[in-house]
Write a protein that holds these residues in place. Structure first.
Motif, mmCIF file in Angstrom:
data_model
loop_
_atom_site.group_PDB
_atom_site.id
_atom_site.type_symbol
_atom_site.label_atom_id
_atom_site.label_comp_id
_atom_site.label_asym_id
_atom_site.label_seq_id
_atom_site.Cartn_x
_atom_site.Cartn_y
_atom_site.Cartn_z
ATOM 1 N N GLY A 81 0.595 -1.178 -0.049
ATOM 2 C CA GLY A 81 0.080 0.089 0.029
ATOM 3 C C GLY A 81 1.058 1.238 0.000
ATOM 4 N N VAL A 82 1.918 1.291 0.878
ATOM 5 C CA VAL A 82 2.654 2.486 0.851
ATOM 6 C C VAL A 82 3.769 2.658 -0.398
ATOM 7 C CG1 VAL A 82 4.634 3.414 2.371
ATOM 8 C CG2 VAL A 82 2.676 2.296 3.468
ATOM 9 N N SER A 83 4.234 1.483 -0.969
ATOM 10 C CA SER A 83 4.990 1.783 -1.891
ATOM 11 C C SER A 83 4.279 2.387 -3.391
ATOM 12 C CB SER A 83 5.333 0.308 -2.486
ATOM 13 O OG SER A 83 4.284 -0.340 -3.085
ATOM 14 N N SER A 84 3.012 2.269 -3.362
ATOM 15 C CA SER A 84 2.384 3.163 -4.356
ATOM 16 C C SER A 84 2.279 4.500 -4.179
ATOM 17 C CB SER A 84 1.207 2.490 -4.713
ATOM 18 O OG SER A 84 0.163 2.638 -3.471
ATOM 19 N N GLY A 85 2.331 4.881 -2.655
ATOM 20 C CA GLY A 85 2.146 6.410 -2.400
ATOM 21 C C GLY A 85 3.238 6.775 -1.077
ATOM 22 N N CYS A 86 4.572 6.691 -1.218
ATOM 23 C CA CYS A 86 5.409 7.024 0.053
ATOM 24 C C CYS A 86 5.360 8.223 -0.006
ATOM 25 C CB CYS A 86 6.800 6.416 -0.171
ATOM 26 S SG CYS A 86 6.754 4.697 -0.224
ATOM 27 N N GLN A 87 5.699 8.905 1.293
ATOM 28 C CA GLN A 87 5.616 10.512 1.371
ATOM 29 C C GLN A 87 7.115 10.997 1.063
ATOM 30 O OE1 GLN A 87 4.753 11.228 5.687
ATOM 31 N NE2 GLN A 87 2.836 10.378 5.720
ATOM 32 N N GLN A 88 8.052 10.100 1.083
ATOM 33 C CA GLN A 88 9.319 10.596 0.649
ATOM 34 C C GLN A 88 9.485 10.400 -0.777
ATOM 35 O OE1 GLN A 88 12.865 10.081 3.022
ATOM 36 N NE2 GLN A 88 11.587 9.894 5.054
ATOM 37 N N GLY A 89 10.018 11.471 -1.742
ATOM 38 C CA GLY A 89 10.042 11.128 -3.234
ATOM 39 C C GLY A 89 11.187 10.248 -3.626
ATOM 40 N N GLY A 90 12.056 9.891 -2.461
ATOM 41 C CA GLY A 90 13.229 8.885 -3.049
ATOM 42 C C GLY A 90 12.809 7.437 -2.755
ATOM 43 N N CYS A 91 11.974 7.394 -1.871
ATOM 44 C CA CYS A 91 11.385 5.886 -1.354
ATOM 45 C C CYS A 91 10.836 5.179 -2.659
ATOM 46 C CB CYS A 91 10.504 5.821 -0.270
ATOM 47 S SG CYS A 91 11.148 6.514 1.285
ATOM 48 N N LEU A 92 11.179 3.906 -2.745
ATOM 49 C CA LEU A 92 10.355 2.964 -3.779
ATOM 50 C C LEU A 92 9.387 2.125 -2.767
ATOM 51 C CD1 LEU A 92 10.685 1.869 -6.640
ATOM 52 C CD2 LEU A 92 12.223 0.432 -6.024
ATOM 53 N N THR A 93 9.897 1.674 -1.726
ATOM 54 C CA THR A 93 8.967 0.797 -1.210
ATOM 55 C C THR A 93 9.242 1.681 0.651
ATOM 56 O OG1 THR A 93 10.491 -1.010 -0.524
ATOM 57 C CG2 THR A 93 8.782 -0.977 -2.390
ATOM 58 N N CYS A 94 8.073 1.303 1.238
ATOM 59 C CA CYS A 94 8.262 1.854 2.778
ATOM 60 C C CYS A 94 7.299 1.482 3.487
ATOM 61 C CB CYS A 94 8.343 3.624 2.701
ATOM 62 S SG CYS A 94 6.613 4.104 1.948
ATOM 63 N N SER A 95 7.213 1.412 4.995
ATOM 64 C CA SER A 95 6.267 1.096 5.993
ATOM 65 C C SER A 95 6.046 2.366 6.900
ATOM 66 C CB SER A 95 6.792 -0.102 6.636
ATOM 67 O OG SER A 95 7.973 0.174 7.382
ATOM 68 N N ASP A 96 5.268 2.305 7.835
ATOM 69 C CA ASP A 96 4.730 3.392 8.688
ATOM 70 C C ASP A 96 5.728 3.368 9.722
ATOM 71 O OD1 ASP A 96 2.636 4.294 7.016
ATOM 72 O OD2 ASP A 96 1.262 3.005 8.154
ATOM 73 N N TYR A 97 6.109 2.058 10.141
ATOM 74 C CA TYR A 97 6.925 2.101 11.170
ATOM 75 C C TYR A 97 8.656 2.034 11.111
ATOM 76 C CZ TYR A 97 9.062 -0.173 15.610
ATOM 77 O OH TYR A 97 9.558 -0.130 16.940
ATOM 78 N N ASN A 98 8.807 1.677 9.948
ATOM 79 C CA ASN A 98 10.278 1.538 9.371
ATOM 80 C C ASN A 98 10.772 2.715 8.335
ATOM 81 O OD1 ASN A 98 11.157 -0.366 11.113
ATOM 82 N ND2 ASN A 98 10.306 -2.151 9.726
ATOM 83 N N GLY A 99 9.877 3.306 7.956
ATOM 84 C CA GLY A 99 10.148 4.420 6.848
ATOM 85 C C GLY A 99 10.496 3.633 5.553
ATOM 86 N N CYS A 100 11.590 4.078 4.733
ATOM 87 C CA CYS A 100 11.940 3.677 3.674
ATOM 88 C C CYS A 100 12.452 2.145 3.763
ATOM 89 C CB CYS A 100 12.812 4.521 2.840
ATOM 90 S SG CYS A 100 12.141 6.292 2.312
#
Length: 327
Positions: A37-56
């Motif tokens: 879910g987050v990989s399609s809309g991460c808050q940071q522009g450089g992230c490819l995949t991320c999580s709410d707890y661990n970030g990118c």
């Protein structure tokens, strides 16, 4: 009785397996939901995949993965360049930021420091507490620098100064109390600058012999010639020589064109000037004579008036007592 007990145990084991599988399935489903879910809309522009707890969790190409510590946990951050104290390493799988050595404030890689932490001094990419022989520690640069000559405030090496102590002049990496020959001090820059000497051009031709602006009607006159200043000197350079010369000359006396007529007109003008001057002097003398005559007449009138007053006083009649005394 034993059969019932065995059946009960089997039921309990089946329930535990089912519950564990359900919890495991739920955990995997939740993790997959977070990542996908987050990989399609991460808050940071450089992230490819991320999580709410661990970030990118992974970065886009050309970005570096950097782990920032927040309290007891680390958060993944994707950056275009690594922060101070870290250096970047690239690989086909992942670009990461790696921490420099403990004595390095910044570094190019794990073996080459570019700036040291306070208390250490950089020399050939290494941060050391002491400098090699011939070098001294610079607290401002945090580097091992050459020991400067006595006249230098800062230097590149033991022979090249970059700044002299106050009152000294710099020239070609050295400091001078008095500038060398052909150089002069520049107090504004505190440097020795090359002297500039005056340069002049060639002499012009001698002018025709003349006198009082005329080239005829005389025998002795003057000739002149000049030259241009091509380069003015610096304050201590050689001054400019004379740029004009005059010499006496002799010519065969010749009359100026229209000389008689001009001389006659000049003589007439001179006579008129003399006549005018004489007339002005005569008028001035007349005015003076008239003024003197007026003053004499006024003086005579005053004398006559005083005489009449005196005579009238003498002719007054005597009183009766005065007549008796006279008799």
């Amino acid at each position: 009785m034993q059969l019932q007990l065995i059946s009960f145990v089997l039921i309990i084991l089946n329930c535990m397996d089912y519950t564990g599988c359900q919890q495991h399935s739920s955990s995997r489903h939740r993790q997959h939901k977070q990542i996908s879910g987050v990989s399609s809309g991460c808050q940071q522009g450089g992230c490819l995949t991320c999580s709410d707890y661990n970030g990118c969790l992974s970065c886009k190409p050309r970005f570096f993965m950097h782990l920032e510590r927040i309290g007891m946990k680390q958060i993944g951050v994707c950056m275009t360049s690594c922060p101070p104290g870290f250096y970047g390493t690239r690989s086909p799988e992942r670009n990461t930021c790696t921490k420099c050595r403990s004595e390095c404030d910044s570094c190019f890689n794990k073996n080459f420091c570019t700036r040291c932490r306070p208390g250490f001094y950089l020399h050939l990419g290494k941060c050391q507490e002491t400098c090699p022989e011939g070098l001294v520690r610079s607290d401002t640069q945090r580097e091992c620098v050459p020991k400067c000559p006595a006249d230098c405030e800062s230097c590149v090496n033991s022979e090249t100064c970059t700044r002299c102590w106050p009152g000294l002049y710099q020239l070609s990496g050295r400091c001078y109390h008095v500038c060398p020959e052909d150089y002069e001090p520049c107090d504004k820059l505190m440097q020795c600058t090359l002297q500039v000497h005056c340069e002049v051009g060639e002499w012009s031709e001698w002018s025709p012999c003349s006198r009082s602006g005329r080239t005829c009607g005389f025998k002795r006159g003057q000739e002149t010639r000049t030259r241009q200043v091509l380069q003015y000197p610096s304050p201590f350079g050689k001054p400019c020589p004379e740029i004009s010369e005059v010499k006496q000359c002799l010519v065969k006396r010749r009359r100026c064109p229209g000389g008689r007529r001009q001389n006659g007109r000049r003589n007439r003008n001179n006579r008129k000037d003399k006549e005018n001057q004489e007339a002005r002097r005569e008028r001035k003398r007349d005015r003076e004579r008239e003024r003197d005559a007026g003053e004499r007449e006024e003086s005579d009138n005053r004398n006559k008036t005083e005489h009449r007053h005196r005579r009238g006083h003498d002719s007054e009649p005597l009183s009766h007592e005065d007549s008796l005394v006279v008799q």
